[in-house]
Design a protein around this motif. Structure first.
Motif, PDB file in Angstrom:
ATOM      1  N   LEU A 125      43.401  99.169 -20.849  1.00 23.65           N
ATOM      2  CA  LEU A 125      43.247 100.633 -20.866  1.00 23.65           C
ATOM      3  C   LEU A 125      42.797 101.167 -19.502  1.00 23.65           C
ATOM      4  O   LEU A 125      43.202 102.238 -19.071  1.00 23.65           O
ATOM      5  CB  LEU A 125      42.214 101.039 -21.922  1.00 23.65           C
ATOM      6  CG  LEU A 125      42.618 100.782 -23.374  1.00 23.65           C
ATOM      7  CD1 LEU A 125      41.413 100.849 -24.279  1.00 23.65           C
ATOM      8  CD2 LEU A 125      43.660 101.805 -23.805  1.00 23.65           C
ATOM      9  N   PHE A 126      41.940 100.407 -18.845  1.00 30.22           N
ATOM     10  CA  PHE A 126      41.404 100.850 -17.548  1.00 30.22           C
ATOM     11  C   PHE A 126      41.626  99.758 -16.499  1.00 30.22           C
ATOM     12  O   PHE A 126      40.666  99.130 -16.040  1.00 30.22           O
ATOM     13  CB  PHE A 126      39.911 101.166 -17.679  1.00 30.22           C
ATOM     14  CG  PHE A 126      39.572 102.121 -18.800  1.00 30.22           C
ATOM     15  CD1 PHE A 126      39.945 103.461 -18.719  1.00 30.22           C
ATOM     16  CD2 PHE A 126      38.895 101.687 -19.926  1.00 30.22           C
ATOM     17  CE1 PHE A 126      39.636 104.342 -19.743  1.00 30.22           C
ATOM     18  CE2 PHE A 126      38.585 102.566 -20.962  1.00 30.22           C
ATOM     19  CZ  PHE A 126      38.957 103.896 -20.869  1.00 30.22           C
ATOM     20  N   ALA A 167      33.843  95.708 -21.561  1.00 33.42           N
ATOM     21  CA  ALA A 167      34.491  95.504 -20.270  1.00 33.42           C
ATOM     22  C   ALA A 167      34.304  94.073 -19.780  1.00 33.42           C
ATOM     23  O   ALA A 167      35.229  93.450 -19.277  1.00 33.42           O
ATOM     24  CB  ALA A 167      33.944  96.498 -19.259  1.00 33.42           C
ATOM     25  N   GLY A 168      33.073  93.585 -19.944  1.00 32.09           N
ATOM     26  CA  GLY A 168      32.820  92.239 -19.458  1.00 32.09           C
ATOM     27  C   GLY A 168      31.570  91.669 -20.090  1.00 32.09           C
ATOM     28  O   GLY A 168      30.819  92.377 -20.759  1.00 32.09           O
ATOM     29  N   SER A 169      31.364  90.374 -19.893  1.00 32.12           N
ATOM     30  CA  SER A 169      30.123  89.779 -20.375  1.00 32.12           C
ATOM     31  C   SER A 169      29.726  88.676 -19.408  1.00 32.12           C
ATOM     32  O   SER A 169      30.535  88.197 -18.601  1.00 32.12           O
ATOM     33  CB  SER A 169      30.291  89.232 -21.783  1.00 32.12           C
ATOM     34  OG  SER A 169      31.023  88.033 -21.751  1.00 32.12           O
ATOM     35  N   GLY A 177      36.991  91.502 -20.190  1.00 37.40           N
ATOM     36  CA  GLY A 177      37.663  91.926 -21.428  1.00 37.40           C
ATOM     37  C   GLY A 177      39.087  92.404 -21.161  1.00 37.40           C
ATOM     38  O   GLY A 177      39.308  93.349 -20.417  1.00 37.40           O
ATOM     39  N   ARG A 178      40.031  91.711 -21.747  1.00 39.87           N
ATOM     40  CA  ARG A 178      41.432  92.081 -21.517  1.00 39.87           C
ATOM     41  C   ARG A 178      41.773  93.425 -22.166  1.00 39.87           C
ATOM     42  O   ARG A 178      42.443  94.258 -21.574  1.00 39.87           O
ATOM     43  CB  ARG A 178      42.342  90.986 -22.078  1.00 39.87           C
ATOM     44  CG  ARG A 178      43.710  90.954 -21.441  1.00 39.87           C
ATOM     45  CD  ARG A 178      44.554  89.813 -21.954  1.00 39.87           C
ATOM     46  NE  ARG A 178      44.517  88.647 -21.090  1.00 39.87           N
ATOM     47  CZ  ARG A 178      45.124  88.576 -19.908  1.00 39.87           C
ATOM     48  NH1 ARG A 178      45.775  89.607 -19.421  1.00 39.87           N
ATOM     49  NH2 ARG A 178      45.079  87.479 -19.195  1.00 39.87           N
ATOM     50  N   ARG A 179      41.284  93.616 -23.389  1.00 33.94           N
ATOM     51  CA  ARG A 179      41.622  94.865 -24.097  1.00 33.94           C
ATOM     52  C   ARG A 179      41.114  96.080 -23.334  1.00 33.94           C
ATOM     53  O   ARG A 179      41.809  97.087 -23.203  1.00 33.94           O
ATOM     54  CB  ARG A 179      41.019  94.836 -25.508  1.00 33.94           C
ATOM     55  CG  ARG A 179      41.754  93.892 -26.427  1.00 33.94           C
ATOM     56  CD  ARG A 179      41.101  93.817 -27.778  1.00 33.94           C
ATOM     57  NE  ARG A 179      41.082  95.097 -28.456  1.00 33.94           N
ATOM     58  CZ  ARG A 179      40.402  95.346 -29.570  1.00 33.94           C
ATOM     59  NH1 ARG A 179      39.680  94.403 -30.113  1.00 33.94           N
ATOM     60  NH2 ARG A 179      40.452  96.522 -30.138  1.00 33.94           N
ATOM     61  N   TYR A 180      39.880  95.988 -22.860  1.00 38.26           N
ATOM     62  CA  TYR A 180      39.308  97.107 -22.109  1.00 38.26           C
ATOM     63  C   TYR A 180      40.140  97.389 -20.857  1.00 38.26           C
ATOM     64  O   TYR A 180      40.477  98.530 -20.556  1.00 38.26           O
ATOM     65  CB  TYR A 180      37.862  96.780 -21.716  1.00 38.26           C
ATOM     66  CG  TYR A 180      37.199  97.873 -20.907  1.00 38.26           C
ATOM     67  CD1 TYR A 180      36.511  98.897 -21.538  1.00 38.26           C
ATOM     68  CD2 TYR A 180      37.283  97.892 -19.513  1.00 38.26           C
ATOM     69  CE1 TYR A 180      35.915  99.911 -20.820  1.00 38.26           C
ATOM     70  CE2 TYR A 180      36.697  98.906 -18.786  1.00 38.26           C
ATOM     71  CZ  TYR A 180      36.012  99.907 -19.438  1.00 38.26           C
ATOM     72  OH  TYR A 180      35.436 100.917 -18.703  1.00 38.26           O
ATOM     73  N   ALA A 203      34.008 104.505 -22.648  1.00 36.98           N
ATOM     74  CA  ALA A 203      34.259 104.364 -24.083  1.00 36.98           C
ATOM     75  C   ALA A 203      35.693 104.771 -24.360  1.00 36.98           C
ATOM     76  O   ALA A 203      36.267 105.591 -23.647  1.00 36.98           O
ATOM     77  CB  ALA A 203      33.303 105.248 -24.860  1.00 36.98           C
ATOM     78  N   HIS A 204      36.277 104.166 -25.357  1.00 36.52           N
ATOM     79  CA  HIS A 204      37.638 104.532 -25.752  1.00 36.52           C
ATOM     80  C   HIS A 204      37.759 104.268 -27.245  1.00 36.52           C
ATOM     81  O   HIS A 204      37.289 103.241 -27.724  1.00 36.52           O
ATOM     82  CB  HIS A 204      38.647 103.698 -24.962  1.00 36.52           C
ATOM     83  CG  HIS A 204      40.052 104.165 -25.142  1.00 36.52           C
ATOM     84  ND1 HIS A 204      40.787 103.829 -26.257  1.00 36.52           N
ATOM     85  CD2 HIS A 204      40.840 104.958 -24.380  1.00 36.52           C
ATOM     86  CE1 HIS A 204      41.985 104.383 -26.148  1.00 36.52           C
ATOM     87  NE2 HIS A 204      42.033 105.075 -25.027  1.00 36.52           N
ATOM     88  N   PRO A 205      38.384 105.189 -27.987  1.00 30.89           N
ATOM     89  CA  PRO A 205      38.466 104.998 -29.444  1.00 30.89           C
ATOM     90  C   PRO A 205      39.015 103.639 -29.857  1.00 30.89           C
ATOM     91  O   PRO A 205      38.563 103.055 -30.820  1.00 30.89           O
ATOM     92  CB  PRO A 205      39.407 106.113 -29.901  1.00 30.89           C
ATOM     93  CG  PRO A 205      39.449 107.097 -28.809  1.00 30.89           C
ATOM     94  CD  PRO A 205      39.011 106.434 -27.543  1.00 30.89           C
ATOM     95  N   SER A 206      39.984 103.139 -29.096  1.00 28.50           N
ATOM     96  CA  SER A 206      40.576 101.872 -29.521  1.00 28.50           C
ATOM     97  C   SER A 206      39.652 100.687 -29.235  1.00 28.50           C
ATOM     98  O   SER A 206      39.980  99.558 -29.548  1.00 28.50           O
ATOM     99  CB  SER A 206      41.930 101.661 -28.864  1.00 28.50           C
ATOM    100  OG  SER A 206      41.767 101.269 -27.532  1.00 28.50           O
TER     101      SER A 206
END
Ligand SMILES: [Zn+2]
Ligand SMILES: [Zn+2]
Length: 217
Positions: A116-117, A97-99, A110-113, A156-159
């Motif tokens: 999704l959310f 999600a982030g760092s 995190g863009r990918r996270y 958590a997400h599978p992708s």
């Protein structure tokens, strides 16, 4: 109505119009007159129907300047304006999600996270801001997170599964244990009878091959 239903109905309509105009009382139509034109029109109308627009599935996340604005807002709202100026940026590579990097005063989202959310962007920002005060997710972090309404754990997400950084193998049965973290005193769960068994101590087979630049959030 589905496209195939529409197509079937238009075809039926074309035939119907044609038949109506071919009523026995009427003179037979000359080619390319109104009658045939209607039929041809009805049959080709589908080609002229604009394609149904797909709903826009692309998630629009706040811009980086909006994130800076939010940062300032939260800084005053929750931290008395005491947090230093930070750099905030999106990471397209990161799956978390982030760092946070205290040394660089850098927050990565995190863009990918968040594709999704997307509703969690503000929450992640708050979470990372807390790391200015608390380096770990210990009790002090949790208490402060509750105070400002930030979550401690990301979903958590599978992708979002990362490839394992380490892969261990049992010397007895050969079972593989992919892990994100190093294992120190671990033995195979299948082969060890009770607790740690040094005969089945897991061996590193692929050391840190997938290590990436992103530290834990
Ligand atoms: Zn084993
Ligand atoms: Zn954290």
């Amino acid at each position: 109505m589905s496209l195939s239903t529409l197509r079937a109905r238009l075809k039926a309509l074309a035939v119907l119009n044609y038949d109506l105009f071919r009523h026995p009382d009427m003179a037979p139509p000359a080619p390319a007159t109104l009658y045939t034109r209607i039929a041809v029109d009805a049959a080709t109308v589908l080609d002229r129907v604009p394609p149904v627009a797909e709903p826009d599935q692309r998630v629009v996340l706040p811009s980086e300047s909006e994130l800076y604005r939010l940062y300032d807002e939260y800084n005053w709202l929750y931290f008395g304006g005491k947090l230093p100026a930070a750099r905030i940026e999106y990471s397209t590579r990161m799956t978390s999600a982030g760092s946070f990097s205290k040394g660089e005063k850098l927050i990565r989202i995190g863009r990918r996270y968040h594709e999704l959310f997307p509703e969690e962007v503000a929450d992640t920002l708050k979470h990372e801001m807390l790391h200015f005060l608390h380096p770990t997710h210990g009790a002090a972090f949790k208490k402060d997170a509750a105070r400002i309404g930030a979550t401690v754990r990301a979903k958590a997400h599978p992708s979002l599964c990362r490839p394992p950084r380490y892969v261990y193998a049992c010397p007895g049965c050969g079972k593989l244990y992919p892990r994100q973290k190093r294992l120190r005193m671990a033995s195979c769960g299948e082969c060890s009878r009770s607790g740690f068994d040094r005969r089945f101590k897991l061996r590193l087979v692929r050391p840190g091959v997938f290590k990436d630049a992103n530290g834990p959030a």
